[in-house]
Scaffold this motif. Structure first.
Motif, short mmCIF file in Angstrom:
data_model
loop_
_atom_site.label_atom_id
_atom_site.label_comp_id
_atom_site.label_asym_id
_atom_site.label_seq_id
_atom_site.Cartn_x
_atom_site.Cartn_y
_atom_site.Cartn_z
N GLY A 171 0.79 -1.22 0.00
CA GLY A 171 0.00 0.00 0.00
C GLY A 171 0.82 1.27 0.00
N THR A 172 2.13 1.15 0.21
CA THR A 172 3.02 2.33 0.21
C THR A 172 3.74 2.51 -1.11
N ALA A 173 3.44 1.69 -2.11
CA ALA A 173 4.23 1.69 -3.35
C ALA A 173 4.20 3.03 -4.07
N ASP A 174 3.15 3.80 -3.92
CA ASP A 174 3.06 5.09 -4.62
C ASP A 174 3.40 6.26 -3.70
N ALA A 175 4.03 5.98 -2.58
CA ALA A 175 4.36 7.03 -1.62
C ALA A 175 5.79 6.85 -1.11
N ALA A 176 6.71 6.61 -2.04
CA ALA A 176 8.08 6.30 -1.65
C ALA A 176 8.74 7.44 -0.90
N ASP A 177 8.55 8.67 -1.34
CA ASP A 177 9.20 9.81 -0.68
C ASP A 177 8.71 9.96 0.75
N ALA A 178 7.41 9.83 0.95
CA ALA A 178 6.85 9.96 2.29
C ALA A 178 7.33 8.82 3.18
N PRO A 183 14.48 0.73 12.09
CA PRO A 183 14.63 -0.40 11.17
C PRO A 183 13.27 -0.71 10.54
N THR A 184 13.30 -1.12 9.27
CA THR A 184 12.05 -1.25 8.52
C THR A 184 12.04 -2.54 7.71
N PHE A 185 10.95 -3.29 7.82
CA PHE A 185 10.72 -4.42 6.93
C PHE A 185 9.86 -3.93 5.76
N THR A 186 10.34 -4.15 4.55
CA THR A 186 9.54 -3.85 3.36
C THR A 186 9.07 -5.18 2.78
N SER A 187 7.77 -5.33 2.63
CA SER A 187 7.23 -6.59 2.14
C SER A 187 7.61 -6.79 0.67
N ILE A 188 7.28 -7.94 0.14
CA ILE A 188 7.62 -8.25 -1.25
C ILE A 188 7.04 -7.21 -2.20
N ASN A 189 5.80 -6.79 -1.96
CA ASN A 189 5.17 -5.80 -2.83
C ASN A 189 5.59 -4.37 -2.51
N ALA A 190 6.43 -4.20 -1.49
CA ALA A 190 6.94 -2.86 -1.16
C ALA A 190 8.42 -2.73 -1.50
N LYS A 191 9.00 -3.72 -2.14
CA LYS A 191 10.42 -3.64 -2.48
C LYS A 191 10.71 -2.39 -3.29
N LEU A 242 16.02 -2.91 -4.82
CA LEU A 242 15.60 -2.18 -6.01
C LEU A 242 15.68 -0.67 -5.79
N PRO A 243 15.97 0.10 -6.85
CA PRO A 243 16.09 1.55 -6.70
C PRO A 243 14.77 2.28 -6.56
N ALA A 244 13.66 1.62 -6.90
CA ALA A 244 12.34 2.28 -6.86
C ALA A 244 11.27 1.20 -6.74
N PRO A 245 10.07 1.57 -6.28
CA PRO A 245 8.98 0.59 -6.20
C PRO A 245 8.46 0.21 -7.58
N ARG A 246 7.60 -0.80 -7.61
CA ARG A 246 6.97 -1.31 -8.83
C ARG A 246 7.98 -1.90 -9.81
#
Length: 531
Positions: free
Chosen positions: A209-216, A227-235, A389-393
């Motif tokens: 759900g954060t994929a379109d809010a990378a800067d925020a 420390p942060t866990f980023t899920s598979i869909n948030a990579k 990855l350098p960016a989401p999606r």
């Protein structure tokens, strides 16, 4: 103006630019209208492929594509792809035909007749609607796109009876409905900021759900020094190799210890499901600290982990608002804590993960901007831990969640259509690829230099390993692998064999030498022996 023509106009008005479908006698009215439109139509070789292509297109772009599907078998074929999209909150608009209104539910044995088609597809969609009145089409489309833009997205199914498809409708100006997502409640924000500001060992969990809010997202975790866990869909949400990013490692022992020690946990846009946080399926992901959840879906706020504070809100708005309420400088030793977990995980030395590390290092060196689309196969399981990855999606797969096979190739083709400026690599196994071999024809038709990397281990190796672990004979998992070089020739694709990281480097470097797909066949046994 027919209902079918009106539908095409509405799709264009809502910004849909691509439709995937196989024409049939029950959908030809759609194609009469499609010929006059700006929509790009792609013909897959199977309706499941159409759904996976629409899924990949949406994940790469963030915008829904349309699928035009015939009655009956077309809908049962696409149901698996809809289930995958529903599980991963991927927007998809499935438009199908259905028999004439007067014959529905009568069991007369008509062509493609399916009892209760709408109800059958309701189980793999956010809603499934039969359009009885052609004048109601704008209302139903507005309902679909309101969900896509302002709620937890997923597939929507609209079926149009044959006698409605060609029925006349009024030709009024189209004013698309623009829906906005919910904003966080000020009182809840204030309490969340209070708890987070007082935390000494905060932890952040970022989901798709954060994929379109990378800067925020980046601003928030850095402000919290958490420390942060980023899920598979948030990579990729935090960018390449961010020092606070522990990736999708929450199922591993050192990561679980960190989670249990956290005094405040902030989970944003994540369902906290087992395939992101409990891949060993033992219930061992435990949060003892206060849990703050932020999600766009109110039902999600109460699932899997009970929240001490729940905020119904779109992730980007909520994260930006929290940053404004938090102290500007907060040092909580977050980077050191994250690095300690990284050292304890020692993924590069893990026997199951380490063989794939050179593969991802090579991909990163040769194609640093690539979108990597995976099936259920060894490199993808490892990449969920290893890839940065350098960016989401730019990283998505079907290795977890709904867990379909045959996803990687068609989803990669959808991503290539959505992002023609970026290289796309499909990471597939020899077993999974055989689910969708026909889509090599679609890959050839598109004329894009998509890389199809086959991890060839002669069968369903993931299941084979589980059988060995549980002392079960290897039944049904050893496959007669086709001659992929001959298949490449038959489908006018290029083919290169790979046995080690050096030959993979050379193969990836030749991706743009022609506009045809490039099949890169990795001999898994030779690869492992070369390391």
């Amino acid at each position: 103006m027919t209902c079918a023509q009106r539908l095409i106009q509405l799709l264009e008005a809502y910004g849909v630019d691509t439709a995937f479908g196989i024409p049939g006698v029950h959908t030809i009215e759609l194609y009469r209208a499609l010929g006059e439109s700006r929509l790009h139509h792609v013909t897959p070789r199977h309706e499941q492929g159409a759904g996976f292509m629409a899924d990949g297109h949406a994940r790469a772009s963030g915008l829904p594509a349309a699928c035009f599907i015939i009655t009956g078998p077309g809908m049962t074929n696409i149901a698996t792809a809809m289930g995958q999209a529903l599980a991963d909150s991927v927007p998809m608009l499935v438009i199908s035909s259905v028999n004439q209104r007067a014959s529905l539910g009568r069991g007369q044995g008509r062509l493609h007749e399916m009892p209760h088609q709408r109800e059958t597809l309701a189980g793999v969609s956010l809603f499934s609607h039969t359009l009885h009145d052609p004048e109601a089409l704008p209302e139903v489309m507005a309902r679909a796109f309101s969900i896509f833009h302002s709620a937890r997205p997923g597939p929507v199914h609209i079926e149009i009876p044959l006698d409605v498809m060609g029925a006349p409708v009024s030709d009024e100006p189209i004013t698309p409905t623009r829906a906005y997502p919910p904003a966080p409640a000020p009182e809840a924000l204030a309490r969340a900021a209070e708890w987070l500001g007082a935390a000494s060992r905060p932890l952040v969990l970022l989901g798709g759900g954060t994929a379109d809010a990378a800067d925020a997202a980046r601003a928030l975790v850095e402000r919290l020094d958490a420390p942060t866990f980023t899920s598979i869909n948030a990579k990729g949400v935090l960018g390449l190799d961010h020092p606070l990013d522990l990736g999708a490692t929450a199922s591993l022992p050192a990561a679980r210890r960190l989670a249990r020690e956290a005094d405040v946990v902030l989970a944003i846009g994540t369902e906290l499901g087992e395939t992101d946080y409990d891949l060993v399926f033992d219930g061992g992901f435990v949060l003892d600290g206060r849990l703050i959840r932020i999600d766009i879906d109110p039902q999600q706020l109460g699932r899997n982990q009970a929240a001490d504070l729940a905020l119904l809100a779109e992730a980007g708005q909520a994260m930006a608002a929290l940053v404004e309420r938090l102290p500007e400088s907060t040092q909580r030793d977050g980077i050191r804590r994250a690095e300690a977990v990284r050292r304890a995980l020692a993924l590069a030395e893990d026997a199951e993960v380490a063989p794939y590390a050179p593969l991802f290092a090579t991909l990163r060196e040769v194609l640093p901007d690539a979108i990597l689309v995976g099936d259920s196969t060894g490199p993808v399981y490892a990449g969920n831990f290893l890839a940065s990855l350098p960016a989401p999606r730019r990283w998505f797969n079907a290795a977890t969640g709904f867990g379909t096979l045959g996803y990687g190739l068609p989803a990669a083709l959808g991503a290539a259509l959505a992002r023609p400026e970026q290289p796309v690599v499909a990471l597939v196994g020899d077993g999974g690829l055989q689910f969708v071999l026909g889509e090599l024809g679609t890959a050839r038709d598109l004329g894009r230099p998509v890389a199809i990397m086959i991890w060839n281990n002669d069968g369903y190796d993931e299941i084979r390993r589980f059988m060995s672990m549980n002392e079960i004979p290897h039944l049904g998992v050893d496959l007669a692998t086709p001659d992929f070089q001959a298949l490449a020739q038959a489908f006018a694709c290029r083919h290169l064999g790979v046995t080690d990281p050096a030959s993979l480097h050379d193969a990836l470097g030749r991706l743009d030498e022609a506009s045809s797909p490039l099949i890169i066949e990795v001999d898994a046994t030779a690869w492992t022996a070369s390391l």
